[in-house]
Design a protein around this motif. Structure first.
Motif, mmCIF file in Angstrom:
data_model
loop_
_atom_site.group_PDB
_atom_site.id
_atom_site.type_symbol
_atom_site.label_atom_id
_atom_site.label_comp_id
_atom_site.label_asym_id
_atom_site.label_seq_id
_atom_site.Cartn_x
_atom_site.Cartn_y
_atom_site.Cartn_z
ATOM 1 N N HIS A 1 0.844 -1.205 0.000
ATOM 2 C CA HIS A 1 0.000 0.000 0.000
ATOM 3 C C HIS A 1 0.877 1.253 0.000
ATOM 4 O O HIS A 1 0.606 2.217 -0.733
ATOM 5 N N ALA A 2 1.929 1.245 0.814
ATOM 6 C CA ALA A 2 2.832 2.395 0.867
ATOM 7 C C ALA A 2 3.634 2.515 -0.432
ATOM 8 O O ALA A 2 3.848 3.616 -0.943
ATOM 9 N N TYR A 3 4.067 1.385 -0.960
ATOM 10 C CA TYR A 3 4.811 1.373 -2.223
ATOM 11 C C TYR A 3 3.993 2.012 -3.339
ATOM 12 O O TYR A 3 4.508 2.777 -4.160
ATOM 13 N N GLN B 1 -4.934 -6.661 -4.656
ATOM 14 C CA GLN B 1 -5.916 -5.763 -5.264
ATOM 15 C C GLN B 1 -6.434 -4.751 -4.248
ATOM 16 O O GLN B 1 -6.614 -3.570 -4.556
ATOM 17 N N HIS B 2 -6.659 -5.222 -3.023
ATOM 18 C CA HIS B 2 -7.187 -4.351 -1.964
ATOM 19 C C HIS B 2 -6.174 -3.267 -1.592
ATOM 20 O O HIS B 2 -6.556 -2.136 -1.251
ATOM 21 N N ASP B 3 -4.869 -3.609 -1.649
ATOM 22 C CA ASP B 3 -3.823 -2.702 -1.184
ATOM 23 C C ASP B 3 -3.347 -1.717 -2.237
ATOM 24 O O ASP B 3 -2.480 -0.883 -1.946
ATOM 25 N N THR B 4 -3.870 -1.810 -3.453
ATOM 26 C CA THR B 4 -3.385 -0.945 -4.530
ATOM 27 C C THR B 4 -4.541 -0.181 -5.177
ATOM 28 O O THR B 4 -5.671 -0.658 -5.203
ATOM 29 N N PRO B 5 -4.251 0.998 -5.720
ATOM 30 C CA PRO B 5 -5.309 1.818 -6.305
ATOM 31 C C PRO B 5 -5.653 1.393 -7.729
ATOM 32 O O PRO B 5 -4.924 0.619 -8.361
ATOM 33 N N ASP B 6 -6.745 1.910 -8.237
ATOM 34 C CA ASP B 6 -7.116 1.674 -9.626
ATOM 35 C C ASP B 6 -5.981 2.127 -10.538
ATOM 36 O O ASP B 6 -5.369 3.182 -10.323
ATOM 37 N N GLY B 7 -5.698 1.339 -11.550
ATOM 38 C CA GLY B 7 -4.633 1.669 -12.488
ATOM 39 C C GLY B 7 -3.297 1.044 -12.148
ATOM 40 O O GLY B 7 -2.399 0.995 -12.992
ATOM 41 N N PHE B 8 -3.144 0.571 -10.911
ATOM 42 C CA PHE B 8 -1.898 -0.089 -10.522
ATOM 43 C C PHE B 8 -1.824 -1.446 -11.218
ATOM 44 O O PHE B 8 -2.827 -2.149 -11.329
ATOM 45 N N GLN B 9 -0.615 -1.817 -11.681
ATOM 46 C CA GLN B 9 -0.455 -3.078 -12.402
ATOM 47 C C GLN B 9 0.641 -3.934 -11.791
ATOM 48 O O GLN B 9 1.701 -3.430 -11.400
#
Length: 240
Positions: A30-32, A58-66
């Motif tokens: 999430h911080a990364y 998926q929960h720890d990353t925002p939309d658009g993160f891959q």
């Protein structure tokens, strides 16, 4: 479009650089994701990665993160290169589990694995067509025009490598380009930090690939001393 990140993200020695000292390791992704828009995940496809891990990512990353999946098991070591069906099925399940975080899948062939076009073709042919795949070919015997053409026919990206003792072949073989930075070699034979002028050269190469219509995924694997974080951040800055 270019996606720049690091190979892995949960390193204790990144505390004080990317994470506060004593930061909970469960929240590192999430911080990364506050600093980078992509990361490379090391997965062992000798076993099926747990669904819960993908849900958490998926929960720890925002939309658009891959997220790109690096096959840390090395398919050739346990028969995946010559009997790829079970391996490919596990890749397919993991790919679906990534959902909206799908980046690419990197197939890493062990440096001792010599060229075998028929087996590589069977390996790539076993994967579902919707899997966006790159192949890291370490043994020098793979450096041949016919191998590049095979990758082109399969729509697979040749993994461009940079690092001590590694050939740097700037050859796109698919719509997407995959780059792995293993560290700069400044005459010491070790994987060190890239200088700004070296990163500027890579920024220009990536921009040229983008201008030619390629989408680029690039990951820094020189995690020691936090080099990967600094180098990735600088490359992002140079590409803006």
């Amino acid at each position: 479009m270019a996606h720049i990140g690091t190979s892995g993200w949960s390193y204790d020695h990144w505390e004080g650089l990317l994470y506060p000292a004593g930061f909970d390791s469960l929240h590192r992704l999430h911080a990364y994701a506050a600093s980078f828009q992509t990361a490379e995940v090391h997965a062992d496809f000798r076993h099926q990665p747990p669904h819960a891990a993908f849900t958490a990512w998926q929960h720890d990353t925002p939309d658009g993160f891959q997220l790109s999946l690096f096959d840390a098991s090395g398919p050739a070591r346990d028969g995946g290169l010559t009997a790829p069906e079970v391996w490919a099925e596990r890749i397919a399940v993991a790919w679906e589990d990534l959902g909206p975080r799908q980046g690419m899948v990197l197939v890493h062939l062990h440096p001792e694995i010599e060229r075998d076009d028929a087996h590589l073709d069977a390996l790539l042919g076993a994967l579902p067509e919707d899997v966006s795949v790159a192949v890291e070919l370490r043994h020098d015997s793979w450096l041949d025009e016919e191998v590049y053409r095979l990758l082109e026919r399969r729509g697979a990206a040749y993994c461009v490598m940079s690092g001590p003792g590694l050939p740097t072949v700037l050859r796109p073989t698919a719509e997407r380009v995959y780059v792995r930075f293993h560290g700069a070699d400044h005459g010491t034979g070790t994987a060190g930090s890239y200088r700004d002028d070296e990163l500027q050269g890579w920024a220009e190469r990536i921009a040229a690939w983008e201008d030619a219509g390629h989408e680029v995924f690039a990951y820094f694997a020189n995690d020691l001393e936090g080099y990967a974080v600094r180098n990735a951040a600088k490359l992002v800055e140079l590409l803006v």
